[in-house]
Design a protein around this motif. Structure first.
Motif, PDB file in Angstrom:
ATOM      1  N   PRO A   9       2.257   9.679  -5.094  1.00 22.73           N
ATOM      2  CA  PRO A   9       2.352   8.745  -4.181  1.00 22.73           C
ATOM      3  C   PRO A   9       1.286   8.720  -3.238  1.00 22.73           C
ATOM      4  O   PRO A   9       0.214   9.382  -3.304  1.00 22.73           O
ATOM      5  N   ARG A  10       1.196   7.405  -2.661  1.00 23.38           N
ATOM      6  CA  ARG A  10      -0.131   6.931  -2.003  1.00 23.38           C
ATOM      7  C   ARG A  10      -0.017   7.504  -0.367  1.00 23.38           C
ATOM      8  O   ARG A  10       1.096   7.251  -0.032  1.00 23.38           O
ATOM      9  N   GLU A  11      -0.955   7.917   0.023  1.00 18.35           N
ATOM     10  CA  GLU A  11      -0.851   8.127   1.508  1.00 18.35           C
ATOM     11  C   GLU A  11      -0.814   7.022   2.296  1.00 18.35           C
ATOM     12  O   GLU A  11      -1.026   5.958   1.876  1.00 18.35           O
ATOM     13  N   GLY A  35       7.145   4.374   2.844  1.00 21.19           N
ATOM     14  CA  GLY A  35       6.132   5.114   2.208  1.00 21.19           C
ATOM     15  C   GLY A  35       6.669   6.622   2.079  1.00 21.19           C
ATOM     16  O   GLY A  35       6.367   7.090   1.320  1.00 21.19           O
ATOM     17  N   ALA A  79       7.189   8.621  -1.220  1.00 25.64           N
ATOM     18  CA  ALA A  79       6.406   9.945  -1.510  1.00 25.64           C
ATOM     19  C   ALA A  79       7.485  10.959  -1.810  1.00 25.64           C
ATOM     20  O   ALA A  79       6.976  12.259  -2.375  1.00 25.64           O
ATOM     21  N   ILE A 105      -1.494   4.180   4.781  1.00 24.59           N
ATOM     22  CA  ILE A 105      -2.783   3.417   5.158  1.00 24.59           C
ATOM     23  C   ILE A 105      -2.893   3.152   6.712  1.00 24.59           C
ATOM     24  O   ILE A 105      -2.090   3.410   7.210  1.00 24.59           O
ATOM     25  N   PRO A 161       0.755  -1.325  -0.051  1.00 26.74           N
ATOM     26  CA  PRO A 161      -0.002   0.052  -0.126  1.00 26.74           C
ATOM     27  C   PRO A 161       0.840   1.335   0.227  1.00 26.74           C
ATOM     28  O   PRO A 161       0.285   2.376  -0.061  1.00 26.74           O
ATOM     29  N   VAL A 162       2.103   1.271  -0.011  1.00 24.86           N
ATOM     30  CA  VAL A 162       3.070   2.415   0.305  1.00 24.86           C
ATOM     31  C   VAL A 162       3.857   2.763  -0.881  1.00 24.86           C
ATOM     32  O   VAL A 162       4.661   3.590  -1.063  1.00 24.86           O
ATOM     33  N   ASN A 163       3.519   1.946  -2.203  1.00 24.88           N
ATOM     34  CA  ASN A 163       4.236   2.070  -3.253  1.00 24.88           C
ATOM     35  C   ASN A 163       3.892   3.415  -4.124  1.00 24.88           C
ATOM     36  O   ASN A 163       2.673   3.591  -4.203  1.00 24.88           O
ATOM     37  N   ALA A 164       4.962   4.410  -4.438  1.00 24.36           N
ATOM     38  CA  ALA A 164       4.646   5.360  -5.300  1.00 24.36           C
ATOM     39  C   ALA A 164       4.307   4.764  -6.736  1.00 24.36           C
ATOM     40  O   ALA A 164       4.928   3.929  -7.336  1.00 24.36           O
ATOM     41  N   LYS A 195       1.265   5.773  -9.557  1.00 22.46           N
ATOM     42  CA  LYS A 195       0.251   6.329 -10.435  1.00 22.46           C
ATOM     43  C   LYS A 195       0.728   7.430 -11.226  1.00 22.46           C
ATOM     44  O   LYS A 195       1.185   8.497 -10.700  1.00 22.46           O
ATOM     45  N   THR A 249       1.936  14.909   0.113  1.00 26.82           N
ATOM     46  CA  THR A 249       1.628  13.569   0.476  1.00 26.82           C
ATOM     47  C   THR A 249       2.806  12.964   1.493  1.00 26.82           C
ATOM     48  O   THR A 249       2.471  12.186   2.537  1.00 26.82           O
TER      49      THR A 249
END
Length: 564
Positions: free
Chosen positions: A51-53, A66, A70, A55, A31-34, A36, A80
């Protein structure tokens, strides 16, 4: 058709993100992978990471991973990445402090105590707050510490983190772009590039801020000039761009500047921002445009034809195999009788620095004069600058650099290559503001560059603090400036001939060359190079291959520019 094209571009961007993620040394799942890219319409034609925020209930290790991932998302001042930080340090952390760049896979994250983690990387380069890149060389690993604590809601957050961000080389070059801030030489004749690295999303603003509010890098101070002065700095640190036209708002003091100064400012801004895709620049004060036009500057481009010495002629090859030579009036007749092994011709093609077969350095004029300047032995190939000074140095004494004036006056250049034990090559840039050298420092050979400091009359007085650009496999048999920002050195350590190309303030790369190369010169196009081997064969690069361009070449001469 437009929809299909957009779909293809989006798919291509997604593939690129996957490739970068896979080689980045960071987690490739979870869930913490940069990962998209944003839609094409928002990306302004380039790749942008989102990057994802964090979780819910992420482990401390996942939070650190993460946060590192980010770093690839500079949007909204790395908003982020700040979500991985405890609330009381989110505004204190400074991502713009710099970037640590490492090769993919050369990093480890380990727990050293409860809530304490250490990220160890082997940096290939670092970028400071001003965007200047420094090659790390063999400096070794560095360790970055992170402290975490559970917050009132039970979630782990980072309570202590180093300023700046950490990126692998692949992700770094996807997020950051290389842009040249343009300054003038002291005579206001040439533009001199000062390479910087900025996030691509904010390139226009970063370039304007570095140029208008900043200035040249510390290593160039005293060697270049800028038209921007106090009282005419940025009125706002933002550069809106509409239809590829940038609006640069300046302080009220810009109104009082003369037209010559404003024109120079316009020139610096236009050429600097062009690298970010900007077509035009409006300089404004209180939203009112200033009357200014870019001025014409002297180019450092060289003639696309090789400049060579054959058995019976000196000049430009105008036919294949070197059979047809276009001579330079006066200078060709003066050079042909000389048994030269190295020739460098000044931009006006009125004089040349020559090293003859007996090892001596001379200057040859188009009027037929030959002045013997330096007989110290052994000397490296000489270089002639835009003021007509011939630079010479013995291979065994790197600090003994001498510049000979056009009348033969000997000028010792202070602070030349401190700490170096040997020097195998030295070349002055075509704009006369910098000098590069391949020197042995301890047990390694390295490519260095330094600014040239001059008096008001243009007399070289010393060198500024040097910058190491890269480590070479061995001494250079040839060194040349390919353009205003790029150097090329030929080495043959261990019997493996190689061409090392290095951008000042950027990355270098190495490629194989034909055997027994003896000399190199900037060639066909910007960044192009030509090589000569010991048998007199001249090579030009065509894609990944080296093509036999001509034969019977005794000397491949270096051009220091072109006539006005």
């Amino acid at each position: 058709m437009r929809a299909a094209r957009r779909a293809l571009l989006t798919a291509a961007a997604a593939v690129l993100v996957v490739a970068l993620t896979a080689c980045g040394g960071l987690p490739v799942s979870g869930p913490v992978n940069a990962g998209k890219p944003i839609p094409e319409s928002e990306a302004d034609g380039g790749l942008v990471f989102i990057p994802r925020e964090p979780i819910k209930d992420a482990t401390p290790e996942q939070i650190v991973e993460g946060f590192i991932a980010a770093g690839s998302g500079p949007s909204e001042n790395w908003s982020t990445a700040r979500e991985f930080l405890a609330a009381d340090i989110r505004t204190q952390w400074n991502p713009r402090a710099g970037v640590t760049v490492y090769r993919a896979g050369e990093r480890t994250l380990r727990q050293v105590a409860a809530g304490d983690y250490a990220l160890t990387v082997t940096p290939s380069a670092t970028v400071d707050a001003a965007g200047e890149m420094t090659f790390s060389g063999d400096a070794g690993d560095i360790s970055l510490s992170f402290t975490l604590a559970q917050q009132a809601d039970g979630q782990w957050r980072i309570t202590q983190a180093p300023d700046g961000i950490v990126l692998d080389e692949g992700r770094f070059t996807a997020v950051y772009g290389s842009y040249a801030l343009q300054f003038f030489d002291p005579t206001w004749t040439y533009l001199v590039p000062d390479q910087r690295w900025f996030p691509k999303q904010y390139a226009a603003t970063s370039i304007a801020e570095g140029l208008v509010d900043g200035g040249p890098g510390a290593w160039l101070e005293g060697a270049v000039s800028t038209a921007f002065v106090d009282g005419a700095r940025l009125a706002q640190v933002a550069v809106p761009v509409r239809s590829n036209v940038a609006s640069v708002s300046l302080q009220d003091g810009a109104r009082a500047l003369g037209r010559e100064v404003l024109d120079r400012m316009q020139t610096q801004l236009e050429t600097s921002l062009a690298a970010a895709g900007i077509d035009a620049v409006d300089m404004l004060v209180d939203d009112q445009p200033l009357a200014a036009e870019a001025i014409s500057v002297r180019t450092t481009r060289v003639d696309s034809r090789p400049l060579v010495r054959t058995d019976d002629a000196f000049g430009f090859i105008s036919g294949g195999s070197g059979s047809s030579i276009e001579e330079i009036p006066g200078l060709s007749d003066a050079l042909v009788p000389i048994d030269a092994v190295d020739i460098e011709v000044n931009a006006d093609r009125t004089s040349a620095a020559v090293r003859s077969a007996d090892g001596a350095v001379s200057v040859v004029g188009s009027d037929g004069t030959v002045r013997r300047l330096d007989t110290r032995a052994p000397l490296v190939a000489p270089s002639i600058d835009l003021q007509g000074y011939v630079w010479s140095v013995p291979a065994g004494a790197p600090g003994a650099v001498v510049a000979f004036a056009p009348d033969g006056t000997r000028v010792a250049v202070a602070d030349a290559w401190p700490g170096a034990a040997e020097i195998s090559a030295q070349r002055v840039s075509r704009d006369g503001t910098r000098v590069a050298a391949v020197v042995r420092d301890g047990g390694r050979w390295a490519l260095w560059v330094a600014a040239i400091l001059r008096s008001r009359e243009g007399v070289p007085t010393g060198l500024g603090t040097g910058r190491m650009l890269g480590v070479l496999a061995g001494p250079a048999v040839a060194l040349t400036w390919l353009d205003g920002s790029t150097l090329a050195a030929v080495t043959s350590a261990g019997g493996d001939p190689a061409l090392y190309s290095q951008r000042v303030g950027g990355f270098g790369e190495t490629e194989r060359t034909p055997d027994a190369i003896t000399s190199a010169a900037g060639g066909l196009q910007s960044g192009g190079v030509r090589l000569r081997d010991a048998n007199g064969v001249l090579y030009a690069q065509r894609g990944a291959n080296w093509q036999n361009f001509a034969s019977g070449i005794r000397v491949l001469a270096v051009q220091q520019g072109s006539p006005r």
